[in-house]
Write a protein that holds these residues in place. Structure first.
Motif, PDB file in Angstrom:
ATOM      1  N   ALA A 128       0.837  -1.196   0.000  1.00  0.00           N
ATOM      2  CA  ALA A 128       0.000   0.000   0.000  1.00  0.00           C
ATOM      3  C   ALA A 128       0.875   1.250   0.000  1.00  0.00           C
ATOM      4  CB  ALA A 128      -0.924  -0.002   1.215  1.00  0.00           C
ATOM      5  N   GLN A 129       0.322   2.322  -0.505  1.00  0.00           N
ATOM      6  CA  GLN A 129       1.017   3.607  -0.523  1.00  0.00           C
ATOM      7  C   GLN A 129       0.627   4.411   0.713  1.00  0.00           C
ATOM      8  OE1 GLN A 129      -0.241   7.013  -3.165  1.00  0.00           O
ATOM      9  NE2 GLN A 129       1.640   6.419  -4.225  1.00  0.00           N
ATOM     10  N   VAL A 130       1.618   4.969   1.391  1.00  0.00           N
ATOM     11  CA  VAL A 130       1.381   5.848   2.542  1.00  0.00           C
ATOM     12  C   VAL A 130       1.859   7.241   2.157  1.00  0.00           C
ATOM     13  CG1 VAL A 130       1.829   6.274   4.981  1.00  0.00           C
ATOM     14  CG2 VAL A 130       1.736   3.929   4.126  1.00  0.00           C
ATOM     15  N   ALA A 131       0.971   8.210   2.220  1.00  0.00           N
ATOM     16  CA  ALA A 131       1.307   9.556   1.774  1.00  0.00           C
ATOM     17  C   ALA A 131       0.519  10.584   2.576  1.00  0.00           C
ATOM     18  CB  ALA A 131       1.009   9.714   0.282  1.00  0.00           C
ATOM     19  N   LEU A 132       0.903  11.838   2.412  1.00  0.00           N
ATOM     20  CA  LEU A 132       0.137  12.945   2.966  1.00  0.00           C
ATOM     21  C   LEU A 132      -0.455  13.742   1.813  1.00  0.00           C
ATOM     22  CD1 LEU A 132       2.384  14.447   5.811  1.00  0.00           C
ATOM     23  CD2 LEU A 132       0.670  12.643   5.968  1.00  0.00           C
ATOM     24  N   SER A 133      -1.692  14.176   1.982  1.00  0.00           N
ATOM     25  CA  SER A 133      -2.296  15.112   1.041  1.00  0.00           C
ATOM     26  C   SER A 133      -2.417  16.465   1.731  1.00  0.00           C
ATOM     27  CB  SER A 133      -3.676  14.628   0.580  1.00  0.00           C
ATOM     28  OG  SER A 133      -4.579  14.580   1.677  1.00  0.00           O
ATOM     29  N   ARG A 134      -2.273  17.523   0.960  1.00  0.00           N
ATOM     30  CA  ARG A 134      -2.348  18.886   1.504  1.00  0.00           C
ATOM     31  C   ARG A 134      -3.160  19.741   0.544  1.00  0.00           C
ATOM     32  NH1 ARG A 134       3.036  21.919   3.846  1.00  0.00           N
ATOM     33  NH2 ARG A 134       1.957  23.325   5.308  1.00  0.00           N
ATOM     34  N   ILE A 135      -4.290  20.248   1.027  1.00  0.00           N
ATOM     35  CA  ILE A 135      -5.202  21.011   0.178  1.00  0.00           C
ATOM     36  C   ILE A 135      -5.453  22.373   0.810  1.00  0.00           C
ATOM     37  CG2 ILE A 135      -7.446  21.008  -0.969  1.00  0.00           C
ATOM     38  CD1 ILE A 135      -7.526  17.999  -0.673  1.00  0.00           C
ATOM     39  N   LYS A 136      -5.426  23.419  -0.003  1.00  0.00           N
ATOM     40  CA  LYS A 136      -5.597  24.775   0.490  1.00  0.00           C
ATOM     41  C   LYS A 136      -6.990  25.002   1.072  1.00  0.00           C
ATOM     42  CE  LYS A 136      -2.273  27.013  -2.634  1.00  0.00           C
ATOM     43  NZ  LYS A 136      -2.104  28.039  -3.700  1.00  0.00           N
ATOM     44  N   ALA A 137      -7.078  25.965   1.977  1.00  0.00           N
ATOM     45  CA  ALA A 137      -8.362  26.312   2.590  1.00  0.00           C
ATOM     46  C   ALA A 137      -9.380  26.683   1.522  1.00  0.00           C
ATOM     47  CB  ALA A 137      -8.170  27.477   3.562  1.00  0.00           C
ATOM     48  N   GLY A 138     -10.576  26.145   1.622  1.00  0.00           N
ATOM     49  CA  GLY A 138     -11.649  26.453   0.697  1.00  0.00           C
ATOM     50  C   GLY A 138     -11.584  25.746  -0.630  1.00  0.00           C
ATOM     51  N   ALA A 139     -10.505  25.027  -0.891  1.00  0.00           N
ATOM     52  CA  ALA A 139     -10.347  24.326  -2.173  1.00  0.00           C
ATOM     53  C   ALA A 139     -10.916  22.913  -2.068  1.00  0.00           C
ATOM     54  CB  ALA A 139      -8.877  24.281  -2.567  1.00  0.00           C
ATOM     55  N   HIS A 140     -10.968  22.252  -3.185  1.00  0.00           N
ATOM     56  CA  HIS A 140     -11.450  20.881  -3.193  1.00  0.00           C
ATOM     57  C   HIS A 140     -10.476  19.985  -3.935  1.00  0.00           C
ATOM     58  CE1 HIS A 140     -12.610  21.054  -7.445  1.00  0.00           C
ATOM     59  NE2 HIS A 140     -13.129  22.240  -7.196  1.00  0.00           N
ATOM     60  N   MET A 141     -10.469  18.727  -3.545  1.00  0.00           N
ATOM     61  CA  MET A 141      -9.710  17.725  -4.277  1.00  0.00           C
ATOM     62  C   MET A 141     -10.552  17.311  -5.478  1.00  0.00           C
ATOM     63  SD  MET A 141      -8.162  14.155  -2.806  1.00  0.00           S
ATOM     64  CE  MET A 141      -7.178  13.069  -3.851  1.00  0.00           C
ATOM     65  N   PRO A 142      -9.948  17.079  -6.632  1.00  0.00           N
ATOM     66  CA  PRO A 142     -10.741  16.687  -7.800  1.00  0.00           C
ATOM     67  C   PRO A 142     -11.587  15.444  -7.527  1.00  0.00           C
ATOM     68  CG  PRO A 142      -8.485  17.211  -8.433  1.00  0.00           C
ATOM     69  CD  PRO A 142      -8.506  17.191  -6.935  1.00  0.00           C
ATOM     70  N   THR A 143     -12.760  15.399  -8.163  1.00  0.00           N
ATOM     71  CA  THR A 143     -13.629  14.230  -8.037  1.00  0.00           C
ATOM     72  C   THR A 143     -12.872  12.983  -8.474  1.00  0.00           C
ATOM     73  OG1 THR A 143     -15.552  15.609  -8.536  1.00  0.00           O
ATOM     74  CG2 THR A 143     -15.831  13.236  -8.738  1.00  0.00           C
ATOM     75  N   HIS A 144     -12.995  11.933  -7.678  1.00  0.00           N
ATOM     76  CA  HIS A 144     -12.259  10.712  -7.996  1.00  0.00           C
ATOM     77  C   HIS A 144     -12.974   9.475  -7.467  1.00  0.00           C
ATOM     78  CE1 HIS A 144     -10.859  11.871  -3.956  1.00  0.00           C
ATOM     79  NE2 HIS A 144     -10.685  10.574  -3.737  1.00  0.00           N
ATOM     80  N   THR A 145     -12.615   8.353  -8.004  1.00  0.00           N
ATOM     81  CA  THR A 145     -13.085   7.059  -7.536  1.00  0.00           C
ATOM     82  C   THR A 145     -11.885   6.302  -6.977  1.00  0.00           C
ATOM     83  OG1 THR A 145     -12.738   6.050  -9.701  1.00  0.00           O
ATOM     84  CG2 THR A 145     -14.909   6.980  -9.263  1.00  0.00           C
ATOM     85  N   HIS A 146     -12.160   5.146  -6.382  1.00  0.00           N
ATOM     86  CA  HIS A 146     -11.103   4.327  -5.807  1.00  0.00           C
ATOM     87  C   HIS A 146     -11.034   2.997  -6.535  1.00  0.00           C
ATOM     88  CE1 HIS A 146     -12.370   7.154  -2.644  1.00  0.00           C
ATOM     89  NE2 HIS A 146     -11.100   7.151  -2.304  1.00  0.00           N
ATOM     90  N   THR A 147      -9.823   2.535  -6.775  1.00  0.00           N
ATOM     91  CA  THR A 147      -9.633   1.227  -7.388  1.00  0.00           C
ATOM     92  C   THR A 147      -9.259   0.180  -6.342  1.00  0.00           C
ATOM     93  OG1 THR A 147      -7.314   1.719  -7.888  1.00  0.00           O
ATOM     94  CG2 THR A 147      -8.950   2.278  -9.569  1.00  0.00           C
ATOM     95  N   GLY A 148      -9.288   0.571  -5.087  1.00  0.00           N
ATOM     96  CA  GLY A 148      -8.998  -0.310  -3.962  1.00  0.00           C
ATOM     97  C   GLY A 148      -9.421   0.382  -2.688  1.00  0.00           C
TER      98      GLY A 148
END
Length: 230
Positions: free
Chosen positions: A132-152
């Protein structure tokens, strides 16, 4: 007060040592912030030890079922423990769960962040081939992460800030599990940026017209798609 936690099954696997290391890391980081789950884990550890101490290796299935039922019944009967005072830590690491400090020794800002969009960054913490991949995501205040689906399966643990999606609002310490049936568009609250720990069994897939261009990048950096001899 935290609203989202690992399931009892996941805590049981963690207690028994059968959870994979990346997923165990996510649970550990949640436990650092959640007294309720620490207490649940303490009960599981204590009663699990009792179960195995009295279990015969050739015990019939009916007896094992009885022991398991007894174990679950006693979970709610254990006394509450006294909380221990945490040791002093470097001010830069104070907001980081203790379980993650070895991977983030100098604070969030010193990590090697990769910008995927103007408002969305990713920093890899662990990429063992085939795992598995272990990572951090960082998103600016008020912003959104792009719409996505999961393959696992995906574990998300909020480390700072807060975000929401179609299913709820998630704040610091909340532990969210997703699977390949989920499709969502997380949006960060307007008051602060949001940093999350993510554990991905397989790459996510962006579904927008332009963000689909990021999918090869996500696959390239995910260990499940990297040959073990790379």
């Amino acid at each position: 007060m935290l609203c989202y936690h690992p399931s009892l099954d996941m805590l049981t696997d963690y207690s028994s040592g059968s959870l994979s290391l990346p997923h165990a890391l996510g649970v550990s980081a949640h436990l650092d912030q959640c007294a309720d789950c620490r207490e649940q884990l303490r009960r599981l550890n204590t009663l699990g030890a009792e179960l195995f101490a009295h279990q015969e290796t050739t015990a019939p299935e009916a007896k094992l079922d009885s022991l398991k039922a007894s174990l679950m019944e006693k979970i709610g009967q254990q006394p509450q423990p006294t909380e221990r005072r945490a040791p002093a830590v470097d001010e830069r690491l104070r907001s980081i769960p203790a379980s993650l400090r070895r991977l983030i020794p100098n604070g969030y800002d010193e990590l090697d962040w990769m910008s995927l969009t103007p408002s969305f960054k990713l920093a890899m913490l662990s990429n063992e081939p085939g795992g598995a991949q272990v990572a951090l995501s960082r998103i600016k205040a008020g912003a959104h992460m792009p719409t996505h689906t999961h393959t696992g399966n995906e574990i998300t643990l909020v480390l700072s800030g807060a975000f929401s999606d179609e299913d709820g609002v998630y704040r610091k310490g909340d532990f969210i599990c997703r699977n390949d049936d989920d499709k969502h568009r997380p949006r960060v609250t307007k008051d602060a940026e949001c940093i999350c720990l993510i554990v991905l069994d397989a790459p996510i897939e962006f579904t927008g017209w332009f963000t689909r261009l990021l999918n090869p990048i996500m696959r390239r950096f995910h260990p499940s798609t990297v040959p073990s001899n790379a």
